[in-house]
Design an enzyme around this catalytic site. Structure first.
Site, mmCIF file in Angstrom:
data_model
loop_
_atom_site.group_PDB
_atom_site.id
_atom_site.type_symbol
_atom_site.label_atom_id
_atom_site.label_comp_id
_atom_site.label_asym_id
_atom_site.label_seq_id
_atom_site.Cartn_x
_atom_site.Cartn_y
_atom_site.Cartn_z
ATOM 1 N N PRO A 92 0.778 -1.253 0.000
ATOM 2 C CA PRO A 92 0.000 0.000 0.000
ATOM 3 C C PRO A 92 0.805 1.297 0.000
ATOM 4 C CG PRO A 92 0.036 -0.939 2.191
ATOM 5 C CD PRO A 92 0.757 -1.908 1.306
ATOM 6 N N CYS A 93 1.430 1.613 -1.127
ATOM 7 C CA CYS A 93 2.178 2.865 -1.226
ATOM 8 C C CYS A 93 1.257 4.081 -1.140
ATOM 9 C CB CYS A 93 3.025 2.895 -2.500
ATOM 10 S SG CYS A 93 2.159 2.452 -4.004
ATOM 11 N N HIS A 94 -0.032 3.906 -1.396
ATOM 12 C CA HIS A 94 -0.977 5.021 -1.296
ATOM 13 C C HIS A 94 -1.157 5.490 0.145
ATOM 14 C CE1 HIS A 94 -3.393 1.352 -0.768
ATOM 15 N NE2 HIS A 94 -4.173 2.090 0.009
#
Length: 136
Positions: A92-94
């Protein structure tokens, strides 16, 4: 007998179906991202950010510096590793934001980052949207 790659794709699809239904998946499909040791370390930290929460590039940098017993780690270096994440959404880079809660630095586009954070029911009022820069 299913080929291993097909089995992995089925698991990714199942995870994404649960995620995009608005629920937190209770499993992680098999992940084998290819990257340097530093990128791998950053991606492992991303996997530990809880659903519906965020962290900053600076917090990740501080975690890595502490682990390695060094005074500091560059937030920009962390940002570079986050940007090379080959398995977006599942890793989850967001969920990584700027230290001032700016929704910056998402290769998938700012509107998609906002949509993913909304899907996870984040309190969006605490974030700021950059007026210019690479995130737009």
């Amino acid at each position: 007998h299913m080929p291993n790659e097909f089995r992995m794709m089925v698991e990714y699809k199942r995870w994404l179906d649960v995620y995009f239904s608005g629920e937190e998946p209770n499993f992680t499909p098999p992940l084998h991202p290819i990257g340097s040791a530093f990128r791998q370390e950053v991606w492992q930290i991303l996997l530990q950010i809880p659903y519906g929460q965020t962290t900053t590039y600076g917090e990740i940098a501080a975690t890595i510096a502490k682990k390695h017993g060094i005074a500091q780690m560059s937030s920009r270096a962390v940002g570079g590793a986050v940007g090379w994440n080959p398995i977006c959404i599942i890793i989850p880079c967001h969920r990584v934001v700027g230290s001032n809660h700016s929704l910056t630095g998402y290769g998938g586009g700012l509107s998609n980052k906002i949509a993913l954070l909304n899907l996870e029911r984040n309190d969006m009022s605490r974030f700021t949207i950059p007026k210019k820069g690479t995130a737009l």
